[in-house]
Design an enzyme around this catalytic site. Sequence first.
Site, PDB file in Angstrom:
ATOM      1  N   HIS A   1      -6.739   0.321   7.398  1.00  0.00           N
ATOM      2  CA  HIS A   1      -7.560  -0.885   7.852  1.00  0.00           C
ATOM      3  C   HIS A   1      -7.992  -0.493   8.992  1.00  0.00           C
ATOM      4  O   HIS A   1      -7.406   0.105   9.889  1.00  0.00           O
ATOM      5  CB  HIS A   1      -6.701  -2.086   7.630  1.00  0.00           C
ATOM      6  CG  HIS A   1      -7.162  -3.377   7.772  1.00  0.00           C
ATOM      7  ND1 HIS A   1      -8.463  -3.531   7.752  1.00  0.00           N
ATOM      8  CD2 HIS A   1      -6.563  -4.479   7.884  1.00  0.00           C
ATOM      9  CE1 HIS A   1      -8.765  -5.003   7.699  1.00  0.00           C
ATOM     10  NE2 HIS A   1      -7.720  -5.644   7.680  1.00  0.00           N
TER      11      HIS A   1
ATOM     12  N   GLN B   1       0.787  -1.086  -0.039  1.00  0.00           N
ATOM     13  CA  GLN B   1      -0.018  -0.017  -0.031  1.00  0.00           C
ATOM     14  C   GLN B   1       0.710   1.376  -0.150  1.00  0.00           C
ATOM     15  O   GLN B   1       0.481   2.274  -0.588  1.00  0.00           O
ATOM     16  CB  GLN B   1      -0.942   0.024   1.248  1.00  0.00           C
ATOM     17  CG  GLN B   1      -2.168  -1.002   0.998  1.00  0.00           C
ATOM     18  CD  GLN B   1      -3.097  -0.621  -0.237  1.00  0.00           C
ATOM     19  OE1 GLN B   1      -3.223   0.469  -0.528  1.00  0.00           O
ATOM     20  NE2 GLN B   1      -3.476  -1.482  -0.538  1.00  0.00           N
TER      21      GLN B   1
ATOM     22  N   GLY C   1      16.599  -0.926   5.809  1.00  0.00           N
ATOM     23  CA  GLY C   1      15.529  -2.212   5.410  1.00  0.00           C
ATOM     24  C   GLY C   1      15.387  -2.244   4.043  1.00  0.00           C
ATOM     25  O   GLY C   1      15.563  -1.526   3.090  1.00  0.00           O
TER      26      GLY C   1
ATOM     27  N   GLY D   1       1.731   6.096  -1.975  1.00  0.00           N
ATOM     28  CA  GLY D   1       2.599   7.097  -1.976  1.00  0.00           C
ATOM     29  C   GLY D   1       3.044   7.761  -3.258  1.00  0.00           C
ATOM     30  O   GLY D   1       3.057   8.798  -3.692  1.00  0.00           O
TER      31      GLY D   1
HETATM   32  N1  LIG Z   1      -2.010  -5.244   0.807  1.00  0.00           N
HETATM   33  C1  LIG Z   1      -3.267  -4.982   0.602  1.00  0.00           C
HETATM   34  O1  LIG Z   1      -3.908  -5.547  -0.248  1.00  0.00           O
HETATM   35  C2  LIG Z   1      -3.898  -4.088   1.537  1.00  0.00           C
HETATM   36  C3  LIG Z   1      -5.332  -3.527   0.932  1.00  0.00           C
HETATM   37  C4  LIG Z   1      -5.923  -2.657   1.554  1.00  0.00           C
HETATM   38  C5  LIG Z   1      -5.649  -2.251   2.773  1.00  0.00           C
HETATM   39  N2  LIG Z   1      -4.395  -2.653   3.574  1.00  0.00           N
HETATM   40  C6  LIG Z   1      -3.826  -2.351   4.617  1.00  0.00           C
HETATM   41  O2  LIG Z   1      -2.551  -1.441   4.195  1.00  0.00           O
HETATM   42  C7  LIG Z   1      -1.629  -1.373   5.547  1.00  0.00           C
HETATM   43  C8  LIG Z   1      -0.419  -1.873   4.952  1.00  0.00           C
HETATM   44  O3  LIG Z   1      -0.287  -3.015   4.452  1.00  0.00           O
HETATM   45  P1  LIG Z   1       0.720  -3.539   3.239  1.00  0.00           P
HETATM   46  O4  LIG Z   1      -0.257  -4.698   2.721  1.00  0.00           O
HETATM   47  O5  LIG Z   1       0.857  -2.529   2.389  1.00  0.00           O
HETATM   48  O6  LIG Z   1       1.780  -3.908   4.370  1.00  0.00           O
HETATM   49  P2  LIG Z   1       3.151  -4.588   4.026  1.00  0.00           P
HETATM   50  O7  LIG Z   1       3.142  -4.787   2.357  1.00  0.00           O
HETATM   51  O8  LIG Z   1       3.169  -5.798   4.455  1.00  0.00           O
HETATM   52  O9  LIG Z   1       4.271  -3.636   4.354  1.00  0.00           O
HETATM   53  C9  LIG Z   1       4.950  -3.850   5.427  1.00  0.00           C
HETATM   54  C10 LIG Z   1       5.701  -2.651   5.678  1.00  0.00           C
HETATM   55  O10 LIG Z   1       5.960  -2.539   7.244  1.00  0.00           O
HETATM   56  C11 LIG Z   1       7.250  -2.413   7.463  1.00  0.00           C
HETATM   57  N3  LIG Z   1       7.436  -3.061   8.658  1.00  0.00           N
HETATM   58  C12 LIG Z   1       7.085  -4.538   8.893  1.00  0.00           C
HETATM   59  N4  LIG Z   1       7.586  -4.929  10.038  1.00  0.00           N
HETATM   60  C13 LIG Z   1       8.196  -3.768  10.835  1.00  0.00           C
HETATM   61  C14 LIG Z   1       8.719  -3.467  11.963  1.00  0.00           C
HETATM   62  N5  LIG Z   1       8.604  -4.406  12.988  1.00  0.00           N
HETATM   63  N6  LIG Z   1       8.753  -2.323  12.294  1.00  0.00           N
HETATM   64  C15 LIG Z   1       8.891  -1.240  11.370  1.00  0.00           C
HETATM   65  N7  LIG Z   1       8.503  -1.368  10.021  1.00  0.00           N
HETATM   66  C16 LIG Z   1       8.049  -2.831   9.894  1.00  0.00           C
HETATM   67  C17 LIG Z   1       8.164  -2.920   6.286  1.00  0.00           C
HETATM   68  O11 LIG Z   1       9.456  -2.367   6.173  1.00  0.00           O
HETATM   69  P3  LIG Z   1      10.724  -3.229   5.933  1.00  0.00           P
HETATM   70  O12 LIG Z   1      10.730  -3.343   4.571  1.00  0.00           O
HETATM   71  O13 LIG Z   1      11.665  -2.595   6.549  1.00  0.00           O
HETATM   72  O14 LIG Z   1      10.478  -4.729   6.628  1.00  0.00           O
HETATM   73  C18 LIG Z   1       7.015  -2.383   5.264  1.00  0.00           C
HETATM   74  O15 LIG Z   1       7.439  -1.189   4.934  1.00  0.00           O
HETATM   75  C19 LIG Z   1      -2.326  -2.486   6.432  1.00  0.00           C
HETATM   76  O16 LIG Z   1      -3.164  -1.811   7.539  1.00  0.00           O
HETATM   77  C20 LIG Z   1      -3.151  -3.488   5.573  1.00  0.00           C
HETATM   78  O17 LIG Z   1      -4.172  -4.125   6.365  1.00  0.00           O
HETATM   79  C21 LIG Z   1      -3.436  -3.702   2.575  1.00  0.00           C
END
Ligand SMILES: NC(=O)c1ccc[n+]([C@@H]2O[C@H](COP(=O)([O-])OP(=O)(O)OC[C@H]3O[C@@H](n4cnc5c(N)ncnc54)[C@H](OP(=O)(O)O)[C@@H]3O)[C@@H](O)[C@H]2O)c1
Length: 408
Positions: free
Chosen positions: A181, A98, A121, A103
Amino acid sequence: MSFAVRSSQAIRAASRRAASKAPAKPAQAASYSLLARAGAAAPKRWTLTPAQSQARGIKTLDFAGAKETVYERSDWPLAKLHDYFKNDTLALIGYGSQGHGQGLNARDNGMNVIVGVREGGESWKQAQEDGWVPGETLFPIEEAIKRGTIIMNLLSDAAQSQTWPQVAPLITKGKTLYFSHGFSAVFKEQTHVVPPPDVDVILVAPKGSGRTVRTLFKEGRGINSSVAVFQDVTGKALEKATALGVAIGSGYMYETTFEKEVYSDLYGERGVSIDGPLIEGMFLAQYKVLRANGHSPSEAFNETVEEATQSLFPLIGQHGMDYMYNACSTTARRGALDWAPIFEKANLPVFEKLYESVKNGTETRNALEFNSRDTYRQDLAKELKEIDEQEIWRAGKTVRSLRPDYKA
Ligand SMILES: NC(=O)c1ccc[n+]([C@@H]2O[C@H](COP(=O)([O-])OP(=O)(O)OC[C@H]3O[C@@H](n4cnc5c(N)ncnc54)[C@H](OP(=O)(O)O)[C@@H]3O)[C@@H](O)[C@H]2O)c1
């Protein structure tokens, strides 16, 4: 503040590869997406003609008898959007699926955006590849939150919970806290995410992956999103949420609550939405019965997955279920109409059980437990590899390779 670094995500790499294709250069910039530029261009603000700047107004539409208000991109012409956020810095925390999609779209829409991720990272590297500049538009998480006025928490849901003790004190009065979310705020007993009482807390939840958020924007379309308000301190929270929804690339938005969003989202993704187990389970069950009755893998795959995904599902998406039935033979139509209520009856108790499991927090607990493991990426990769190695999907690879337009 400790944000330990984790390894890369294959899905994000794939997303980035897909997103890296530059959009065709428009003859005339007439829409948000046509203004999108590939790569690392610096934020820029546009001026629209008076006609373009005119807001159309919010609409109430009839959805199968229920009246609902919808918010559209046309409610927020770019000039109005720029004016609305002229004093704001959008601090995007996390640069996963996301973070990347939202962004880049917001940047291409001329918003003042900065990114906050763990220094060194995988996300830090990816953000640099996408043109975010360390010290200018790319910062460690703590620094980005301090600089931002609108804090867009796009860390993974497990990371939102893990980092909350460090993040919370930085969300000071006057800032806005944004989520995609309802997970963290609604299941606060498990996540311990309790927003400070003196900030607006809003949500824009795209109904699709971050990859789709980006590709639809670049194609001149927009993702559907829901918007919600958890806390309205300024009296402007909903307005701000809809404006942000447009800024990140939504085409239209419907209103919900944090609670309804998280319930329907967790339920839907565990049910029939594209990554849902219902589809996988149905495919597998149908395939297994065909195989048990002596049909070849190629025949079983074609009758189960290929025909559905290549021929029929797109028709449902484009024109609806009745249209798809009408496009089938009368023999197929009769059987489908007879069997649909039987499948509905068989599935209803499963869906009721699933909704209860979402509502009582079991699903959230499982997700937090799994995704907080240090080995969550490896563990997930192992499970997905097991699926990839099932006969049905091995047969699928060969079937796909026979498509005339196949590209390895
Ligand atoms: N993906 C979808 O389809 C979708 C759709 C709608 C809404 N959402 C919501 O959007 C939000 C983001 O989801 P996403 O899927 O984009 O997430 P994601 O791809 O899993 O993003 C992970 C991010 O979190 C960081 N991260 C993970 N563990 C961490 C820690 N312990 N400390 C600091 N940073 C950490 C990662 O950084 P590093 O690279 O440094 O690990 C990365 O930048 C969530 O609330 C999700 O439910 C997602």
